[in-house]
Enzyme design. Structure first.
Site, PDB file in Angstrom:
ATOM      1  N   GLY A  85     -10.578 -77.673 -13.264  1.00  0.00           N
ATOM      2  CA  GLY A  85     -10.937 -78.251 -14.717  1.00  0.00           C
ATOM      3  C   GLY A  85     -12.288 -78.184 -14.968  1.00  0.00           C
ATOM      4  N   GLY A 142     -15.224 -80.397 -17.970  1.00  0.00           N
ATOM      5  CA  GLY A 142     -15.315 -81.441 -18.694  1.00  0.00           C
ATOM      6  C   GLY A 142     -16.746 -81.502 -19.191  1.00  0.00           C
ATOM      7  N   GLY A 143     -17.014 -82.632 -20.204  1.00  0.00           N
ATOM      8  CA  GLY A 143     -18.496 -82.641 -20.651  1.00  0.00           C
ATOM      9  C   GLY A 143     -19.309 -83.014 -19.416  1.00  0.00           C
ATOM     10  N   PHE A 144     -18.935 -83.599 -18.329  1.00  0.00           N
ATOM     11  CA  PHE A 144     -19.599 -83.853 -17.373  1.00  0.00           C
ATOM     12  C   PHE A 144     -20.161 -82.435 -16.427  1.00  0.00           C
ATOM     13  CE2 PHE A 144     -20.239 -84.637 -12.677  1.00  0.00           C
ATOM     14  CZ  PHE A 144     -20.877 -85.814 -12.752  1.00  0.00           C
ATOM     15  N   GLY A 145     -19.285 -81.563 -16.150  1.00  0.00           N
ATOM     16  CA  GLY A 145     -19.186 -80.478 -15.463  1.00  0.00           C
ATOM     17  C   GLY A 145     -18.058 -79.889 -15.099  1.00  0.00           C
ATOM     18  N   VAL A 179     -14.786 -79.302 -11.988  1.00  0.00           N
ATOM     19  CA  VAL A 179     -13.929 -80.077 -11.320  1.00  0.00           C
ATOM     20  C   VAL A 179     -13.266 -79.181 -10.358  1.00  0.00           C
ATOM     21  CG1 VAL A 179     -12.261 -81.695 -10.795  1.00  0.00           C
ATOM     22  CG2 VAL A 179     -13.673 -81.976 -12.649  1.00  0.00           C
ATOM     23  N   LYS A 222     -16.163 -83.634  -8.413  1.00  0.00           N
ATOM     24  CA  LYS A 222     -16.839 -83.495  -9.939  1.00  0.00           C
ATOM     25  C   LYS A 222     -17.993 -83.335  -9.711  1.00  0.00           C
ATOM     26  CE  LYS A 222     -16.738 -86.249 -13.997  1.00  0.00           C
ATOM     27  NZ  LYS A 222     -16.069 -87.657 -14.646  1.00  0.00           N
ATOM     28  N   ASP A 240     -13.798 -93.788 -23.467  1.00  0.00           N
ATOM     29  CA  ASP A 240     -13.561 -92.396 -23.564  1.00  0.00           C
ATOM     30  C   ASP A 240     -12.133 -92.391 -23.323  1.00  0.00           C
ATOM     31  OD1 ASP A 240     -13.745 -89.797 -24.365  1.00  0.00           O
ATOM     32  OD2 ASP A 240     -14.693 -89.212 -22.565  1.00  0.00           O
TER      33      ASP A 240
END
Length: 717
Positions: free
Chosen positions: A412, A414-417, A419, A433, A530
């Site tokens: 995956g 996401g906005g974080f980075g 996965v 993550k 969120d």
């Protein structure tokens, strides 16, 4: 024909008048008017419905034995012929109620313990009915009586669910009040002999203390049917050589091979079990008024589950498996003083050892340069003292678990980075993550998520297993969710069939419980900010887990409304007062929850929804259907075969209450959960947010042009 006027009935005189009467209870009775002697009654021939006053069991009336030990489902919702499922009162051993599919046992109510059925939630002082269970020489039966004006029935549905149904006069319909199957641990013997099931554990099956898996290879692949075996065999020569381990708060096991005595004390019960070589466990028969009676189990213990109840059981265990075991009670008393003295010394030694270990750990981390603080160019730190017992995992171990962050392990973005799926040295699967150097979220979000979620424990929140900080590398390690995120199923035409309506309704309940925990019951009290389909993860049993706390905010007491210039979240889920004015509160999460419910029901994304008759988003479409009393048309086509119409309609109604324009009009999550599980009437919703092109919508459209606002992209995490 069950009876006619020409039938010969013993004990009736020639002048007897026989009447057929439909009682207020719903029982159709043929009886003799003068002596009220019942000749035949419909309660002795149940269909798919168990009514108040009906008795399921064996009993004597007027010297004639009558046996009504089961009731059957319909073949389908519109076909009343006998279906596949039945509920029976099994009178072998100590009587108990089983759910059958054909001849196979699929569920079991625990034995009656004086207060209720072991393993079934017991209504407290506000209950609307009294359950009754009678076992004596004359009769064995279970029954219940209503204690209020509520109209209730218990129905065995054509798909095998046993449900309590309440009649709502206002809407002229039956609604589901309760379901006898709470979760997958209610499946019969899912963990095999000597196994214990807990829905709060992953995996749910563990062996009882003193036991180990009979087939470890099968357990490794989540097949627990082989159960467990003793680590140490019992002493076959000396019945007094073994002891008993107390297992607390459990659903008592299958009693078909059990024996019982209503007059024994618990101490006498232990002696009786000890004297029988094949007796494997004992417990009180009745736990009311301090406990009384004796229940003895023989051979294997089957179908135990952990439960927040008062039932305890004593399992026969080899003496070597019991620490400090003494069979002589007088020796136990003499040991108490020694144990207390030893405990004081042990506590002092543990305190010294802990201090030394903590100092050694910090020195080691500092020498390795892994962390005492995580530093970036801005010199922003994460203090390890705030993380409690959360495990630190070295970058080397994380790299090894993920095959050095291989692209083939990536699951995956996401906005974080990114996965990654990983496997730790002990074989545990994890989700890793990793903060991206180009991420719009940075150390503040990382620190926020790390510190926040490390202190949260709930079955509907994803569990953080550990973390890694090495230089500029910042990594979070979570439990791995085999079914990934909710959006990967409900928005995918091919995978949407993986979640039928009962499962989706369970997801809605689980999300509500998790959010309520964040808002009200957790030690920190958190606004998530969120909530969206990609941040709801699903485990192997499709239980929902809320994830991604990087944007969460803590609040204290009644100070639960705040304002920010930096609006974060995802379009389609953000409440209007937050998107336009930067004000957020617990009601912001309530709005997001309402959007999620409508997406779960419809299988459509709020922001991407389109309809040929109008330009509304999903909220507007749901509102139009509600006003036209056509809410059921919102349901996704894949759910039509499995849906419970009343549950669908109620879910949509609650969702519309959650997405109202003004925060004060929205319910709290406690009210949401109560509305979902109760039969109370619901207030009418007002027009939802973003329904028309008004001023608020115009302001929302301008949000993306402001530099100080940041909206995360919609990617699974």
């Amino acid at each position: 024909m069950v009876w006619s006027s020409e039938s010969t009935v013993s004990g009736l005189s020639n002048n007897s008048v026989v009447e057929l009467q439909l009682m207020d209870s719903g029982n159709l009775v043929v009886w003799e008017r003068e002596n009220k002697n019942i000749i035949w009654e419909s309660f002795d021939h149940p269909g798919d419905t168990f009514l108040p006053g009906m008795k399921i069991g064996k009993h004597l009336r007027a010297g004639i034995e009558r046996s009504t030990t089961e009731w059957n489902s319909w073949k389908s919702p519109d076909d009343p012929s006998t279906g596949l499922y039945s509920n029976i009162l099994n009178t072998s051993g100590y009587p108990q109620i089983f759910g059958l599919q054909g001849r196979d046992v699929i569920s079991r109510l625990g034995p009656w313990n004086g207060l209720g059925y072991s393993g079934l939630p017991i209504d407290k002082e506000s209950r609307i009915y009294n359950a009754e269970f009678v076992v004596n020489e004359r009769e064995i039966y279970c029954s219940y009586e209503l204690t209020s004006s509520v109209v209730q029935r218990i129905v065995l549905t054509s798909d095998g669910r046993t449900r309590q149904m309440h009649w709502i006069e206002r809407t002229q319909e039956w609604i589901v009040y309760g379901d006898f199957k709470v979760d997958n641990c209610d499946l019969f013997a899912v963990c095999g002999p000597y196994g214990s099931c807990s829905i709060n554990k992953h995996p749910p099956c563990t062996c009882l203390p003193g036991f180990e898996p009979s087939n470890p290879e099968e357990w490794d692949v989540s097949d627990w049917s082989s159960g467990c075996k003793r680590k140490t065999p019992l002493n076959c020569l000396d019945v007094n050589a073994d002891g008993f381990r107390k297992i607390v708060r459990v659903k008592l096991p299958d009693t078909r091979r059990a024996q019982y005595n209503v007059s024994m004390t618990l101490e006498e019960c232990e002696v009786a079990c000890r004297m029988k070589r094949n007796c494997t466990a004992y417990a009180n028969l009745d736990i009311s008024n301090g406990g009384s009676g004796c229940l003895l189990w023989f051979d294997e213990i089957m179908d135990i589950r952990e439960y927040d109840a008062e039932d305890h059981i004593y399992i026969r265990t080899a003496a070597s498996e019991l620490e400090g075991h003494q069979s002589d009670s007088s020796k136990k008393k003499r040991v108490v003083t020694s144990v207390l003295s030893f405990s004081l010394v042990a506590l002092l030694l543990c305190a010294v050892a802990y201090a030394c270990k903590s100092r050694k750990k910090k020195l080691k981390m500092k020498e390795q340069g892994d962390i005492e603080y995580a530093l970036d160019k801005k010199n922003t730190g994460v203090q390890t003292e705030l993380l409690g017992d959360l495990q630190f995992i070295s970058l080397y171990k994380v790299g090894k678990a993920t095959n050095n962050f291989s692209a083939s392990n990536k699951i995956g973005e996401g906005g974080f980075g990114s996965v990654y799926k990983g496997v730790l040295e002990d074989g545990q699967e994890v989700a890793v993550k990793r903060l991206s150097s180009t991420s719009q979220q940075g150390i503040e979000e990382f620190k926020n998520e790390l510190i926040s979620i490390s202190k949260l424990q709930h079955r509907n929140l994803v569990k953080l297993l550990g973390y890694c900080i090495h230089g500029n590398e910042m990594i979070l390690i979570y439990e791995y969710m085999v079914n990934k995120s909710l959006d990967s199923i409900i928005f995918d035409e091919t995978r949407s069939s993986m979640l039928n309506w009962p499962q989706r309704f369970g997801v809605i309940h689980g999300m509500a419980r998790g959010i309520l925990y964040l808002h009200q019951d957790s030690c920190l009290q958190i606004i998530h900010r969120d909530l969206k389909a990609s941040n709801i993860l699903l485990d192997g049993d499709m239980n929902p887990k809320i994830s991604d706390f990087g944007l969460a905010r803590k609040f204290v007491g009644h100070d639960n409304i705040a304002k920010t210039k930096k609006v974060v979240g995802t379009y389609g889920y953000i409440a209007p007062e937050y998107a336009v004015h930067g004000r957020f509160s617990v009601k912001s999460d309530v709005f997001s929850f309402g959007v999620l419910v409508l997406e779960i029901v419809s299988g459509k994304k709020n922001r991407e929804f389109s309809h040929e008759d109008h330009s509304d988003n999903l909220l507007g479409h749901a509102w139009r259907l509600y006003k036209q009393r056509r809410s059921i048309e919102l349901i996704n086509a894949s759910l039509r075969a499995s849906c419970v119409v009343r549950e669908v309609i109620r879910s949509i109604h609650v969702a519309l209450l959650c997405v109202q324009h003004h925060a004060n009009d929205r319910p709290t999550m406690l009210s949401v959960l109560l509305m979902l599980v109760s039969d109370s009437s619901l207030p009418p919703p007002k027009q939802p947010a973003f329904f028309t092109e008004d001023e608020s919508t115009s302001k929302l459209d301008s949000v993306s042009s402001l530099d100080e606002y940041m909206i995360t992209l919609l990617f699974p995490r």
